[in-house]
Scaffold this motif. Structure first.
Motif, PDB file in Angstrom:
ATOM      1  N   SER A  12      34.390  42.005  35.494  1.00 53.02           N
ATOM      2  CA  SER A  12      33.115  41.851  34.789  1.00 53.02           C
ATOM      3  C   SER A  12      33.017  40.512  34.077  1.00 53.02           C
ATOM      4  CB  SER A  12      32.955  42.992  33.769  1.00 53.02           C
ATOM      5  OG  SER A  12      31.798  42.825  32.985  1.00 53.02           O
ATOM      6  N   ASP A  13      34.121  40.066  33.451  1.00 53.87           N
ATOM      7  CA  ASP A  13      34.070  38.853  32.632  1.00 53.87           C
ATOM      8  C   ASP A  13      34.209  37.566  33.452  1.00 53.87           C
ATOM      9  OD1 ASP A  13      33.819  40.578  30.521  1.00 53.87           O
ATOM     10  OD2 ASP A  13      35.950  40.467  29.945  1.00 53.87           O
ATOM     11  N   TRP A  14      35.078  37.506  34.382  1.00 49.71           N
ATOM     12  CA  TRP A  14      35.307  36.276  35.180  1.00 49.71           C
ATOM     13  C   TRP A  14      35.617  36.643  36.637  1.00 49.71           C
ATOM     14  CZ3 TRP A  14      40.886  35.333  35.909  1.00 49.71           C
ATOM     15  CH2 TRP A  14      41.692  36.267  35.257  1.00 49.71           C
ATOM     16  N   PRO A  15      34.652  37.258  37.331  1.00 55.51           N
ATOM     17  CA  PRO A  15      34.899  37.812  38.667  1.00 55.51           C
ATOM     18  C   PRO A  15      35.330  36.787  39.701  1.00 55.51           C
ATOM     19  CG  PRO A  15      32.538  37.726  38.194  1.00 55.51           C
ATOM     20  CD  PRO A  15      33.244  37.410  36.913  1.00 55.51           C
ATOM     21  N   TYR A  16      34.644  35.648  39.790  1.00 57.86           N
ATOM     22  CA  TYR A  16      34.932  34.691  40.871  1.00 57.86           C
ATOM     23  C   TYR A  16      36.328  34.068  40.702  1.00 57.86           C
ATOM     24  CZ  TYR A  16      29.950  35.237  41.691  1.00 57.86           C
ATOM     25  OH  TYR A  16      28.712  35.758  41.929  1.00 57.86           O
ATOM     26  N   THR A  17      36.611  33.631  39.485  1.00 60.50           N
ATOM     27  CA  THR A  17      37.930  33.042  39.238  1.00 60.50           C
ATOM     28  C   THR A  17      39.034  34.075  39.446  1.00 60.50           C
ATOM     29  OG1 THR A  17      36.938  31.549  37.624  1.00 60.50           O
ATOM     30  CG2 THR A  17      39.340  31.788  37.575  1.00 60.50           C
ATOM     31  N   TYR A  18      38.766  35.283  38.938  1.00 63.56           N
ATOM     32  CA  TYR A  18      39.757  36.353  39.065  1.00 63.56           C
ATOM     33  C   TYR A  18      40.043  36.676  40.534  1.00 63.56           C
ATOM     34  CZ  TYR A  18      41.660  41.124  38.786  1.00 63.56           C
ATOM     35  OH  TYR A  18      42.428  42.256  38.927  1.00 63.56           O
ATOM     36  N   LEU A  19      39.020  36.857  41.320  1.00 60.72           N
ATOM     37  CA  LEU A  19      39.199  37.183  42.734  1.00 60.72           C
ATOM     38  C   LEU A  19      39.844  36.023  43.497  1.00 60.72           C
ATOM     39  CD1 LEU A  19      35.884  39.098  43.518  1.00 60.72           C
ATOM     40  CD2 LEU A  19      38.189  40.043  43.232  1.00 60.72           C
ATOM     41  N   LEU A  20      39.478  34.787  43.110  1.00 62.89           N
ATOM     42  CA  LEU A  20      40.080  33.625  43.774  1.00 62.89           C
ATOM     43  C   LEU A  20      41.587  33.586  43.517  1.00 62.89           C
ATOM     44  CD1 LEU A  20      39.766  31.003  45.374  1.00 62.89           C
ATOM     45  CD2 LEU A  20      39.331  29.820  43.188  1.00 62.89           C
ATOM     46  N   ILE A  21      41.977  33.852  42.260  1.00 65.44           N
ATOM     47  CA  ILE A  21      43.404  33.867  41.923  1.00 65.44           C
ATOM     48  C   ILE A  21      44.120  34.957  42.716  1.00 65.44           C
ATOM     49  CG2 ILE A  21      45.059  34.354  40.093  1.00 65.44           C
ATOM     50  CD1 ILE A  21      43.095  33.041  38.128  1.00 65.44           C
ATOM     51  N   VAL A  22      43.510  36.150  42.791  1.00 69.85           N
ATOM     52  CA  VAL A  22      44.125  37.257  43.521  1.00 69.85           C
ATOM     53  C   VAL A  22      44.288  36.917  44.992  1.00 69.85           C
ATOM     54  CG1 VAL A  22      43.793  39.632  44.309  1.00 69.85           C
ATOM     55  CG2 VAL A  22      43.363  39.037  41.913  1.00 69.85           C
ATOM     56  N   VAL A  23      43.249  36.353  45.609  1.00 68.64           N
ATOM     57  CA  VAL A  23      43.302  36.025  47.039  1.00 68.64           C
ATOM     58  C   VAL A  23      44.341  34.941  47.313  1.00 68.64           C
ATOM     59  CG1 VAL A  23      42.007  34.974  48.942  1.00 68.64           C
ATOM     60  CG2 VAL A  23      40.948  36.748  47.536  1.00 68.64           C
ATOM     61  N   VAL A  24      44.334  33.882  46.510  1.00 66.79           N
ATOM     62  CA  VAL A  24      45.280  32.785  46.720  1.00 66.79           C
ATOM     63  C   VAL A  24      46.716  33.258  46.502  1.00 66.79           C
ATOM     64  CG1 VAL A  24      46.055  30.543  45.851  1.00 66.79           C
ATOM     65  CG2 VAL A  24      43.608  30.989  46.185  1.00 66.79           C
TER      66      VAL A  24
END
Length: 414
Positions: free
Chosen positions: A141-153
């Motif tokens: 909810s707070d930082w979805p794009y950065t969070y998902l990018l970190i998880v994927v990378v």
């Protein structure tokens, strides 16, 4: 075991023990670090120790003490879920248990099939990066794009690194297997060479007996018959001194010829020229003596790095040299002869060339040309997996090339 390790058995066993106990070791490290923090009440500490004890028991029962025979995909997935749930509870209580959660990555890469492994890595990464921000839902909810990018990378890097390492290990194992097969093939080839040489030695004994038998029948026996005939004729010549002297002279000439034939047969039977000498020196001596006796200039050269060959190889090349020079003296009417002994990596070759009258190779197979001895040369070489090549034409000289495998003398490297 979650990685294929190409180490020896001792290090492999040590690695297996370490990876089995890694979650417990990291849980213990995180627990000690948590208890050392100031500002905690003993009640809070005891609650943490209780949760740690529950997590330790669960991990020991579902992961550490599970036999290898039970570790099929479903059991591994259940063990991973228990580990991740225990680490999540403790990490929610204190972020220091992030060290315990990291073992999720190590367990995730053991999961099969591959898509389950990837899901395990993603789940571990989401929990590690989300719990510190208030939970996975809060991070989304707070930082979805950065969070998902970190998880994927993070998940992709770990999965890619593992797959590359697994491929490298597999290639190394294949190389080791190929080298082992090559060494086995080389040992087998060496054994076959020795067996071939032993068979050749046995066959050579029979060949020499047959050759000596032919020599005695074709030369010595006939020569002695002629000597006896001439001596009987001398006795029956009566009072004619000239006739008696002629028969005695003929008998003496036949005796000398027989002696020469006997010496030649014995010399061919046992290659004394090789005793105490290397093959190049022995062949050089044979060529020099032949040239002086026959009166035909002959030149001998050696190419490549000379080295000791198996005695059967050297004896065969020496006898091929003798036979080839005998052929030149009997049939070639040459004015010059050249011999070259060539040492190569896998072969040793003898080339004999003359500028004589040559011959028709097809007619050399008939009885009229049996004295050329080409069949005997080929037979000698064939016993040792060698070959004979002849280039000649009437009036164009002759070139004979004998090749043998370069089998080193016993006890010597190539």
């Amino acid at each position: 075991m979650f990685l294929t390790v190409g180490a020896d058995s001792r290090w492999r066993r040590l690695f297996d023990v370490l990876q089995r106990w890694l979650p417990i070791l990291l849980l213990g490290f995180a627990t000690v670090s948590n208890l050392a923090l100031e500002g905690q009440t003993w009640g809070h500490r005891w609650e943490t120790l209780g949760l740690v004890a529950i997590a330790a028991v669960l991990v020991l029962l579902t992961d550490t003490f599970v036999p290898d025979s039970w570790r099929h995909p479903l059991v591994s997935a259940c063990s991973f879920t228990v580990l991740l749930a225990s680490a999540s509870v403790l990490m929610h209580r204190d972020l220091i248990f992030l060290a315990f959660m990291i073992t999720g990555f190590f367990r995730a890469i053991t999961l099969r099939p591959r898509w389950v492994m990837l899901l395990g890595l993603v789940a571990t990464s989401m929990l590690i990066n989300g719990i510190g921000s208030g939970g996975v839902l809060a991070a989304l909810s707070d930082w979805p794009y950065t969070y998902l990018l970190i998880v994927v990378v993070q998940s992709g890097a770990i999965a890619g690194g593992y797959l590359m390492a697994e491929r490298v290990v597999l290639q190394n194992e294949q190389r080791r297997e190929a080298l082992a097969e090559l060494e086995s093939a080389l040992e087998e080839n060496a054994g076959l060479h020795q067996q071939l040489l032993a068979q050749a030695r046995e066959a050579g004994v029979l060949d020499e007996r047959q050759r000596l038998s032919r020599e005695i029948h074709d030369t010595l026996a006939q020569g002695f018959t002629g000597i006896i005939t001439q001596l009987q004729a001398a006795q029956e010549s009566g009072a004619d001194p000239a006739e008696r002297q002629r028969h005695l002279a003929a008998a003496s000439a036949l005796a000398r010829e027989n002696l020469d034939e006997a010496r030649r047969a014995v010399h061919a039977l046992s290659p004394e020229a090789l005793e105490g000498k290397g093959l190049p020196d022995a062949l050089a001596g044979i060529v020099s003596r032949w040239s002086e006796r026959v009166g035909v200039p002959a030149e001998f050269t050696t190419t490549g790095a000379a080295r000791s060959m198996h005695p059967e190889i050297e004896a065969t090349l020496l006898r091929i040299t003798q036979e080839a020079l005998t052929n030149v003296a009997k049939h070639a009417e040459a004015h010059r002869v050249g011999l070259t002994l060539s040492y190569m990596e896998d072969q040793v070759t003898l080339d004999v060339r003359d500028d004589g009258r040559g011959f028709d190779p097809q007619r050399a197979r008939t009885s009229d040309y049996a004295g050329f001895g080409l069949a005997g040369m080929r037979h000698r070489l064939r016993r040792l997996a060698g070959t004979l090549a002849v280039e000649t034409e009437p009036g164009g000289g002759t070139a004979v090339s004998a090749s043998l495998p370069a089998v080193a003398a016993p006890g010597l490297g190539r």
